[in-house]
Design a protein around this motif. Structure first.
Motif, PDB file in Angstrom:
ATOM      1  N   PRO A   8       0.833  -1.213   0.000  1.00 27.21           N
ATOM      2  CA  PRO A   8       0.000   0.000   0.000  1.00 27.21           C
ATOM      3  C   PRO A   8       0.864   1.259   0.000  1.00 27.21           C
ATOM      4  N   ALA A   9       0.335   2.331  -0.563  1.00 28.25           N
ATOM      5  CA  ALA A   9       1.065   3.596  -0.588  1.00 28.25           C
ATOM      6  C   ALA A   9       1.222   4.156   0.819  1.00 28.25           C
ATOM      7  N   ASP A  10       0.190   3.968   1.648  1.00 25.31           N
ATOM      8  CA  ASP A  10       0.236   4.444   3.031  1.00 25.31           C
ATOM      9  C   ASP A  10       0.203   3.255   3.977  1.00 25.31           C
ATOM     10  N   VAL A  11       1.315   2.986   4.597  1.00 21.66           N
ATOM     11  CA  VAL A  11       1.428   1.865   5.541  1.00 21.66           C
ATOM     12  C   VAL A  11       1.475   2.426   6.956  1.00 21.66           C
ATOM     13  N   PRO A  82      -2.335  -6.286   9.822  1.00 22.05           N
ATOM     14  CA  PRO A  82      -1.247  -5.390   9.386  1.00 22.05           C
ATOM     15  C   PRO A  82      -1.352  -5.073   7.900  1.00 22.05           C
ATOM     16  N   ASP A  83      -0.787  -3.929   7.504  1.00 25.25           N
ATOM     17  CA  ASP A  83      -0.704  -3.579   6.092  1.00 25.25           C
ATOM     18  C   ASP A  83       0.437  -4.319   5.410  1.00 25.25           C
ATOM     19  N   VAL A  84       1.501  -4.604   6.191  1.00 26.21           N
ATOM     20  CA  VAL A  84       2.694  -5.274   5.666  1.00 26.21           C
ATOM     21  C   VAL A  84       3.265  -6.191   6.748  1.00 26.21           C
ATOM     22  N   THR A 138       7.485   2.332   4.935  1.00 21.95           N
ATOM     23  CA  THR A 138       6.720   2.951   6.029  1.00 21.95           C
ATOM     24  C   THR A 138       6.786   4.478   6.010  1.00 21.95           C
ATOM     25  N   GLY A 139       7.451   5.045   5.001  1.00 18.70           N
ATOM     26  CA  GLY A 139       7.555   6.496   4.935  1.00 18.70           C
ATOM     27  C   GLY A 139       8.523   7.082   5.948  1.00 18.70           C
TER      28      GLY A 139
END
Length: 333
Positions: A8-11, A82-84, A138-139
């Motif tokens: 996803p772009a936003d994790v 979780p996203d990742v 995770t940015g």
């Protein structure tokens, strides 16, 4: 592993599973994103500064047993959504793919590289790549790069302080009691030992031309008779028990007679504690080359390292458990 993974772009929700995965994540990612931990992380913080510095992690939901031989639990991972999933379990692409298929959650493999010898598991490219990957996903690119820069600056500093010391001025050294799938006594050591390599030390074991963990014949240690002996506190109980049975052997060693026996903190607990390893390297340098490390207080340096990589000092807790940096007198311990 040659895999392509869509994330996803936003994790903002992650789990890290497998030996050392959570540690790497803490170095590089946002702690608030962690939504679950393995049972082994929640129950056993001993020897792991990343847990000592962040005790709140133990209160998170349990997402599986954990440990090097226990497969991940897809159902428990799914309960925290979780996203990742960051994983060090996967030794083959198919293992990561299988977990991804079972959960429907992207599985990103991270790694310490070659484990067990050399400087790879501490300073190597696999560690840097893994930290960078965590930061990108995770940015947290700035935090990840700061961790990479700190680790590499420490390596450069250790090497620069010692690279021009003539071999004739270097004392010989042996490190015993090193963990290798469990605790061992004085005979457990390593060839091309990372912490001695990075400070250009004269490791007597290198004469064997072996790399990584080896068990030597104790008579070989008598033949080498190193100027300095360091004992890893993970194996110190075994060394002390052996000393009490056979003090004559130990008292035959010059380092023991001359009071040149020292303790280092154990740094392999559920994979490599990079922070403790670097702190140990500074301590070894301080003892072996006091002039080159004249400005270093090993305890202060250890907490500077823990603070930089974990956000909190942890030396006092490590020293309370294991004993900390100190000279050892085996007859009085």
């Amino acid at each position: 592993m040659g895999r392509e993974v869509a994330v996803p772009a936003d994790v903002s929700r992650v789990v890290a599973i497998g030996p050392g995965a959570l540690r790497l994540y803490i170095y590089a990612g946002d702690l608030d994103y962690v939504v679950g931990v393995e049972q082994i992380e929640a129950n056993h913080p001993t020897g792991r500064p990343y847990l000592l510095a962040n005790p709140g992690l133990a209160d998170l939901p349990v997402i599986g047993q954990g440990g090097p031989n226990n497969a991940p639990d897809p159902e428990k991972i799914l309960t925290v959504a979780p996203d990742v999933i960051f994983s060090t379990y996967a030794t083959e692409a198919s293992i990561a793919d299988e977990l991804q298929a079972k959960t429907g959650i992207p599985v990103v493999v991270i790694s310490y590289g070659t484990i067990g010898f050399g400087t790879t598991a501490i300073f190597g490219e696999a560690v840097q790549d893994s930290l960078r990957l965590i930061g990108d996903i995770t940015g947290q690119t700035e935090k990840a790069q700061a961790a990479i820069d700190f680790i590499q600056a420490a390596r450069q500093d250790l090497e620069d302080r010692t690279k021009d010391i003539p071999d004739a001025d270097k004392p010989s050294v042996y490190v015993g009691g090193l963990g290798a799938r469990g605790a061992h006594g004085i005979e457990s050591t390593q060839g091309h030992y990372a912490l001695l390599d990075v400070i250009h030390a004269k490791n007597v074991v290198d004469e064997t031309v072996e790399s990584g963990s080896i068990m030597i014949d104790k008579e070989k240690l008598l033949a080498w008779d190193p100027d300095y002996i360091f004992i890893d506190q993970g194996g110190f109980a075994a060394v002390l028990e052996d000393y009490q049975k056979n003090s004559t052997f130990y008292e035959s060693l010059s380092a023991v007679r001359n009071g040149q026996v020292y303790a280092q903190l154990p740094y392999n607990y559920y994979n490599t504690n990079i922070d403790t390893a670097i702190a140990d390297a500074y301590y070894l340098g301080k003892i072996l080359y006091p002039e080159a490390f004249a400005d270093i207080d090993p305890v202060q340096k250890a907490d500077e390292i823990y603070q930089s990589l974990l956000g909190q000092p942890a030396y006092a807790q490590m020293a309370e458990t294991f004993g900390g940096f100190k000279q050892l007198n085996l007859s009085e311990e």
